[in-house]
Design a protein around this motif. Sequence first.
Motif, PDB file in Angstrom:
ATOM      1  N   PHE A   1      14.257   1.370   2.218  1.00 31.11           N
ATOM      2  CA  PHE A   1      14.120   1.059   3.651  1.00 31.11           C
ATOM      3  C   PHE A   1      14.120  -0.446   3.837  1.00 31.11           C
ATOM      4  CE2 PHE A   1      11.965   5.121   3.037  1.00 31.11           C
ATOM      5  CZ  PHE A   1      12.504   5.884   4.051  1.00 31.11           C
ATOM      6  N   PRO A   2      14.730  -0.926   4.924  1.00 34.51           N
ATOM      7  CA  PRO A   2      14.705  -2.368   5.158  1.00 34.51           C
ATOM      8  C   PRO A   2      13.323  -2.898   5.534  1.00 34.51           C
ATOM      9  CG  PRO A   2      16.003  -1.245   6.853  1.00 34.51           C
ATOM     10  CD  PRO A   2      15.612  -0.217   5.848  1.00 34.51           C
ATOM     11  N   GLY A   3      12.403  -2.009   5.946  1.00 29.69           N
ATOM     12  CA  GLY A   3      11.058  -2.448   6.320  1.00 29.69           C
ATOM     13  C   GLY A   3      10.270  -1.329   6.950  1.00 29.69           C
TER      14      GLY A   3
ATOM     15  N   GLU B   1       0.826  -1.212   0.000  1.00 28.77           N
ATOM     16  CA  GLU B   1       0.000   0.000   0.000  1.00 28.77           C
ATOM     17  C   GLU B   1       0.860   1.261   0.000  1.00 28.77           C
ATOM     18  OE1 GLU B   1      -3.712  -0.598   2.703  1.00 28.77           O
ATOM     19  OE2 GLU B   1      -2.096  -1.892   3.448  1.00 28.77           O
ATOM     20  N   ILE B   2       1.927   1.234   0.758  1.00 30.08           N
ATOM     21  CA  ILE B   2       2.830   2.389   0.778  1.00 30.08           C
ATOM     22  C   ILE B   2       3.459   2.567  -0.602  1.00 30.08           C
ATOM     23  CG2 ILE B   2       4.897   3.401   1.806  1.00 30.08           C
ATOM     24  CD1 ILE B   2       4.201   1.725   4.365  1.00 30.08           C
ATOM     25  N   GLY B   3       3.894   1.456  -1.181  1.00 33.22           N
ATOM     26  CA  GLY B   3       4.476   1.516  -2.512  1.00 33.22           C
ATOM     27  C   GLY B   3       3.498   2.061  -3.530  1.00 33.22           C
ATOM     28  N   ALA B   4       2.249   1.574  -3.497  1.00 28.69           N
ATOM     29  CA  ALA B   4       1.232   2.039  -4.442  1.00 28.69           C
ATOM     30  C   ALA B   4       0.990   3.534  -4.304  1.00 28.69           C
ATOM     31  CB  ALA B   4      -0.066   1.266  -4.229  1.00 28.69           C
ATOM     32  N   ALA B   5       1.074   4.041  -3.076  1.00 29.74           N
ATOM     33  CA  ALA B   5       0.829   5.467  -2.844  1.00 29.74           C
ATOM     34  C   ALA B   5       1.889   6.361  -3.488  1.00 29.74           C
ATOM     35  CB  ALA B   5       0.759   5.747  -1.341  1.00 29.74           C
ATOM     36  N   VAL B   6       3.075   5.794  -3.727  1.00 30.47           N
ATOM     37  CA  VAL B   6       4.145   6.588  -4.363  1.00 30.47           C
ATOM     38  C   VAL B   6       4.496   6.067  -5.755  1.00 30.47           C
ATOM     39  CG1 VAL B   6       5.150   7.398  -2.193  1.00 30.47           C
ATOM     40  CG2 VAL B   6       5.963   5.257  -3.191  1.00 30.47           C
ATOM     41  N   GLY B   7       3.710   5.114  -6.243  1.00 27.32           N
ATOM     42  CA  GLY B   7       3.891   4.648  -7.608  1.00 27.32           C
ATOM     43  C   GLY B   7       5.011   3.644  -7.834  1.00 27.32           C
ATOM     44  N   ILE B   8       5.361   2.894  -6.791  1.00 27.63           N
ATOM     45  CA  ILE B   8       6.350   1.819  -6.971  1.00 27.63           C
ATOM     46  C   ILE B   8       5.803   0.553  -6.332  1.00 27.63           C
ATOM     47  CG2 ILE B   8       8.358   3.363  -7.070  1.00 27.63           C
ATOM     48  CD1 ILE B   8       8.977   2.681  -4.198  1.00 27.63           C
ATOM     49  N   SER B   9       6.408  -0.571  -6.653  1.00 25.57           N
ATOM     50  CA  SER B   9       5.954  -1.833  -6.063  1.00 25.57           C
ATOM     51  C   SER B   9       6.365  -1.886  -4.595  1.00 25.57           C
ATOM     52  CB  SER B   9       6.572  -3.013  -6.816  1.00 25.57           C
ATOM     53  OG  SER B   9       7.968  -3.064  -6.571  1.00 25.57           O
ATOM     54  N   GLY B  10       5.600  -2.672  -3.826  1.00 25.04           N
ATOM     55  CA  GLY B  10       5.957  -2.851  -2.424  1.00 25.04           C
ATOM     56  C   GLY B  10       7.388  -3.317  -2.251  1.00 25.04           C
ATOM     57  N   PRO B  11       7.805  -4.357  -2.989  1.00 23.27           N
ATOM     58  CA  PRO B  11       9.202  -4.796  -2.870  1.00 23.27           C
ATOM     59  C   PRO B  11      10.197  -3.707  -3.261  1.00 23.27           C
ATOM     60  CG  PRO B  11       7.883  -6.520  -3.871  1.00 23.27           C
ATOM     61  CD  PRO B  11       6.992  -5.304  -3.766  1.00 23.27           C
TER      62      PRO B  11
END
Length: 198
Positions: free
Chosen positions: A50-52, A34-44
Amino acid sequence: MATRTDAPTRREQILKEAARLFAERGFHGVGVDEIGAAVGISGPGLYRHFPGKDAMLAELLVGISGQLLTGAKQRLKEVDGAAPEVVLDSLLEGHIDFALDDRPLITLHDRELDRLRDSDRKLVRQLQRQYVELWVGVVRALYPDLAEPAARSAVHSVFGLLNSTPHLARPGSLPGRATTAALLHRMARGAFAAAGSD
């Protein structure tokens, strides 16, 4: 105080969205996807930055405590030699900017500070104590008859007032940023004046 006008880095974008999502749904209610989607990148893809999630939370909470302290020190340099009222007003302006512009971080601090590793939580507390003591010195310069413990209590009380902004209303329903900032400033100055008049 100079404000930064250049575009945020990808890392800063991630932190901003993580803070917003954590504040809205809680730390455990948000996944890296979800965080990744909010900035336009994949979660991985977040793991390149960031390590997590724990590292994001630590950077957000340690980071804002450090920024408040650094910003306050900079403001004190800029008004060095000014009347105590001017110095206090400068500190208030800086904290009010934080309270109005970084509301998710206030919510995050209130809810999630205990999730930090002990070392990070201790660092946050250390930075916060330094920030408070800086304010105590300024308040006592303006109200020299105010004992140190009373000045410290007044500073904490004013922080409680200013940091209540996440609970005031939805962002769009406040009377306007300038009006809200002026109101908070008057209320904070009134609180310090009341403490100083005892």
